[in-house]
Design a protein around this motif. Sequence first.
Motif, mmCIF file in Angstrom:
data_model
loop_
_atom_site.group_PDB
_atom_site.id
_atom_site.type_symbol
_atom_site.label_atom_id
_atom_site.label_comp_id
_atom_site.label_asym_id
_atom_site.label_seq_id
_atom_site.Cartn_x
_atom_site.Cartn_y
_atom_site.Cartn_z
ATOM 1 N N PRO A 26 0.827 -1.223 0.000
ATOM 2 C CA PRO A 26 0.000 0.000 0.000
ATOM 3 C C PRO A 26 0.853 1.262 0.000
ATOM 4 C CG PRO A 26 0.269 -0.815 2.241
ATOM 5 C CD PRO A 26 1.178 -1.659 1.364
ATOM 6 N N ASN A 27 2.158 1.097 -0.180
ATOM 7 C CA ASN A 27 3.051 2.233 0.076
ATOM 8 C C ASN A 27 3.376 3.065 -1.161
ATOM 9 O OD1 ASN A 27 3.279 1.932 2.863
ATOM 10 N ND2 ASN A 27 4.671 0.194 2.566
ATOM 11 N N PHE A 28 2.436 3.926 -1.523
ATOM 12 C CA PHE A 28 2.707 4.848 -2.620
ATOM 13 C C PHE A 28 2.565 6.284 -2.131
ATOM 14 C CE2 PHE A 28 -1.746 5.674 -3.010
ATOM 15 C CZ PHE A 28 -2.364 4.460 -2.763
ATOM 16 N N ALA A 29 3.246 7.180 -2.793
ATOM 17 C CA ALA A 29 3.161 8.592 -2.421
ATOM 18 C C ALA A 29 3.365 9.463 -3.651
ATOM 19 C CB ALA A 29 4.211 8.927 -1.373
ATOM 20 N N MET A 30 2.605 10.561 -3.671
ATOM 21 C CA MET A 30 2.698 11.499 -4.795
ATOM 22 C C MET A 30 3.210 12.848 -4.289
ATOM 23 S SD MET A 30 -0.908 10.876 -6.660
ATOM 24 C CE MET A 30 -1.589 9.234 -6.849
ATOM 25 N N PRO A 31 4.148 13.436 -5.018
ATOM 26 C CA PRO A 31 4.634 14.768 -4.624
ATOM 27 C C PRO A 31 3.502 15.796 -4.568
ATOM 28 C CG PRO A 31 5.900 13.886 -6.482
ATOM 29 C CD PRO A 31 4.785 12.936 -6.234
ATOM 30 N N SER A 32 2.431 15.535 -5.286
ATOM 31 C CA SER A 32 1.326 16.502 -5.337
ATOM 32 C C SER A 32 0.695 16.741 -3.972
ATOM 33 C CB SER A 32 0.261 16.013 -6.309
ATOM 34 O OG SER A 32 -0.057 14.663 -6.036
ATOM 35 N N PHE A 33 0.903 15.818 -3.028
ATOM 36 C CA PHE A 33 0.322 16.057 -1.700
ATOM 37 C C PHE A 33 1.278 16.877 -0.825
ATOM 38 C CE2 PHE A 33 -0.652 15.241 2.708
ATOM 39 C CZ PHE A 33 -1.986 15.599 2.733
ATOM 40 N N ALA A 34 2.272 16.218 -0.258
ATOM 41 C CA ALA A 34 3.097 16.902 0.745
ATOM 42 C C ALA A 34 3.915 18.041 0.148
ATOM 43 C CB ALA A 34 4.028 15.900 1.421
ATOM 44 N N LEU A 35 4.247 17.926 -1.129
ATOM 45 C CA LEU A 35 5.130 18.922 -1.723
ATOM 46 C C LEU A 35 4.367 19.958 -2.536
ATOM 47 C CD1 LEU A 35 7.822 16.372 -2.885
ATOM 48 C CD2 LEU A 35 7.835 17.744 -0.807
ATOM 49 N N CYS A 36 3.058 19.860 -2.534
ATOM 50 C CA CYS A 36 2.322 20.813 -3.356
ATOM 51 C C CYS A 36 1.028 21.261 -2.694
ATOM 52 C CB CYS A 36 2.092 20.242 -4.750
ATOM 53 S SG CYS A 36 1.527 21.486 -5.923
ATOM 54 N N ARG A 37 -0.087 20.676 -3.146
ATOM 55 C CA ARG A 37 -1.348 21.270 -2.722
ATOM 56 C C ARG A 37 -2.038 20.527 -1.586
ATOM 57 N NH1 ARG A 37 -4.824 18.025 -5.596
ATOM 58 N NH2 ARG A 37 -3.726 16.945 -7.254
ATOM 59 N N GLY A 38 -1.308 19.612 -0.938
ATOM 60 C CA GLY A 38 -1.910 18.814 0.128
ATOM 61 C C GLY A 38 -2.484 19.649 1.263
ATOM 62 N N ALA A 39 -1.723 20.629 1.713
ATOM 63 C CA ALA A 39 -2.167 21.439 2.854
ATOM 64 C C ALA A 39 -3.485 22.144 2.541
ATOM 65 C CB ALA A 39 -1.090 22.462 3.203
ATOM 66 N N ARG A 40 -3.595 22.602 1.323
ATOM 67 C CA ARG A 40 -4.834 23.256 0.908
ATOM 68 C C ARG A 40 -5.989 22.278 0.930
ATOM 69 N NH1 ARG A 40 -5.434 24.063 -5.280
ATOM 70 N NH2 ARG A 40 -6.538 22.084 -5.148
ATOM 71 N N GLY A 41 -5.748 21.077 0.414
ATOM 72 C CA GLY A 41 -6.796 20.058 0.387
ATOM 73 C C GLY A 41 -7.292 19.758 1.787
#
Lengths: 185, 730
Positions: free
Chosen positions: B163-178
């Motif tokens: 289950p271990n996948f990660a996308m830069p789009s979260f922690a390194l981009c718009r995750g905080a906004r989401g």
Amino acid sequence: MPKYVMVIDVERCIGCMACVIACKKENNVADGYFRTRVVEEVRGEFPYLKMELRSELCNHCENAPCIDACPTRASHRAKDGTVQIDKKKCIGCKACILACPYDARYSTPEGVADKCTFCEHRIKEGKKPACVETCLGKSRIFGDLDDPNSEVSQLLKKHDAAVRLEFAGTKPRVFYINKKFAGGL
Amino acid sequence: MSITRRNFLKIAAATGGLAIAGTSTVTSVLGLGKKPVSLPQYIPTTCEMCFWRCGVIAKVVDGKVVKLDGNPLHPNSRGKLCARGHGGIGLLYDPDRLKTPLINTGARGEAKFKKASWDEALGFVADKMQKIKEKYGAESIALLTHGTISTYFMHLLQAFGSPNFAMPSFALCRGARGVAFELTFGEDVGNPERLDIQNSKVVVLIGSHLGENAHNSQCQEFAEAVGKDATVIVVDPRFSTAAGKAKYWLPIKPATDLALLLSWINVIINEGLYDKEYVAKYTSGFNEVAMAVKEYTPEWAEKETDIPSSLIVDTARVIGKNRPHVLIHPGRHTAWYSDNVQRQRAVAILTALLGAYGRPGGIYLSPKKKLEPVFLSDKDYPEPQKPALNKGDYPFAGEEGVTHVIVKATLTEQPYPIKGWFITGTNIMKAMPNQRDTLSAIQKLELLVAVDMMPYDGVMLADVVLPECTYLERHDDLFTVKERAFGISIRQPVVQPMYDSKPGWWIAKELGKRLGLEDYFPWNTFEDFLKMKCETWGIDYSELVKKGYISFPESEAPYITSDNQPKFKTPSGKIELYSKELKEKGFDPVPKYTKHKQPPEGWFRLIYGRAPVHTFSRTTNNPSLWELMKENTAWVNAKVAKKMGLKNEDYIVLINQDGVKSNKVRIKVTERIREDCIYLVHGFSSTSKLLHRAYLRGADDQQLITKYDIDPISGSVGMRVNFVKISKEV
């Protein structure tokens, strides 16, 4: 004969450069050359600043010095009123490049003069020039000034338009509206 | 003339909906013996030069793509493309493309690649994966991924048992906004964001440089708003292009944005400029917010932000008086400091107080359309034997996973070892902070596989490189577009894949076969899957192929009306100005101001951002786009430059607080930046020698981001915490 002109609403340009690349691809412009550019001009001192983004291209002048300078009539006024280059007649003497006060022309790697054509091949098909078609800000507007109902006619009626280097007397057909700075073109 | 819908349909009909253009010519023109003329074919597809996913129409002549244009039917493009979109041809025909599978024969990262067949390369990968699974468990293989390829590799990984996948789009981009918008409104603002900019009377950009980030439809609407004389307020330490359109430019001291936002809320509440009816009807926690912001007066904020209190009050009034037609842009790259979620919560709260959510000129509501989910296979994934670690200990980390958690777990082998990485569609060296950590983590791996189109820096570290073909040469999953109306967009090949490159779905499927997972890939070609999906959804596949985009206009209900009431999927069913969820997990239920460190004398804060002609580090080698911007420049305030005796376009080197030196970079001496900052456009200075144009051009901002903060709420990274100084010794 239509009077094709381009109106550039300076305020609506967001500097995205889509026009520059679209033009290159549409016209297969050689590597290292561009037929249009976006000039960024900033005045003032931090934090009191003003910036203008100004698209520049061939002005398809009514008094075109490039046509006058051309010894072979390669540079000519086409039937649709635009200024064009007949590549077969061009001998690569570069006189037109020197004559143009707008730095709108360049010599291709093959040694012939080249510049913006207002996408005459597209106009013929009833399309807008590629740069106008893709302009994200709708900052570039194209049309026939002889048609009073055209968007360009309407805009030029409403705005005080400027042209580049008015003193050169070339009567450009590229007009600028909503300019932040007078002159300095 | 733009391509009107009717004309376009005619063109599409003439192509017979053929996905790949063959050569069709008119062999005789009325028998006059003219040379045969190749007829262009126009094929719609979906762009992937960035993540906006615009509709594209490719003009193909003699099997060659000669022009890309925006699909007028697609709401993300509206008949227009940005520079990168037009430059897609440059990616397709970049001679530096990855052409065959490669296997590294040297030490890890040495990039002594030998050419391999697909069979050999995939066999090698499958074999290593099985060995890691036997030794450590399937969970020890992780995936770092971005873009459409993620669909297939997340599927493969989960089928394999990790289950271990990660996308830069979260922690390194718009995750905080989401996270912030989900906590407040019960859902994120969408991607692309549901921003009604064309109807905004006031547009507030806080750390968002629209125009330089050429998000197509959003730029179109921004220009529309500017054209209609909307008041633009730009909060940015740099005089961005957007600031050039602004009535108010607030050159804020970096790291103090939350102070300004809280102070704006203070003024808006104190002066009664909020939407009382809306707040009473749709929100909870107003009193708590009113109490909490009492201390955040404009006078207080002036000291923090460097913005005169009178200007804070003036702009707050402009915002308040134009409610609800106000757009406080929620931003995209929100990975700034350790309090990203709280800063974004302040944006969300301010939006709610103005009644701007679900109102014209604010954030419009999601289209109303439900489609039955269609999975790549009906087979259930095996239950992982160990808990997923990809969300770390962050209670509000999103489903996209947290990249730095994968790096940390790999480094520390805690809570269990990670021994294999797949990197698909992301240039990890340029995306993730602290490159040294990434490199050390990689040394702990037993397998590193990269799937990409170009030999990016991250790809060069791989043991096995699998060349994906470009978006113009492949099918991908259907895109569900949630603009004002719901729609479906297709990506289909417009030319055959070049070299020995393959579509992402094919690579995942073939690897799956070799891992004994063929049941998870029940379709022969991806087109078969798309046809099945369309059938399930009741969409005419051939119509989609011809038009590229199908809209469901009946799904459009953008604004709150008496018979279109919003549903907020928060625990209380209301907009939560005060967040009980945050309180329960031990965080501030209403944002509090956090002070961040400012650079010492002689040092500058490193800020970074985007240019309209490049996407991250992915386009710096693109021949068409490189030509327009070959390297980045370091923006330095003119007074600072004068003091240091630096001239415009001189080469300098930047050195950060940890002694890391950048590549040489030209200085841009400008009035357009505060004296305490240096700005770089992100993504330059490639270290991959196989990128012949981009190699060591300009400076890499990411290289200088050795230090980073982490937001404890979401795991969002703070990357604006590095200080640099200038060295003239190049």
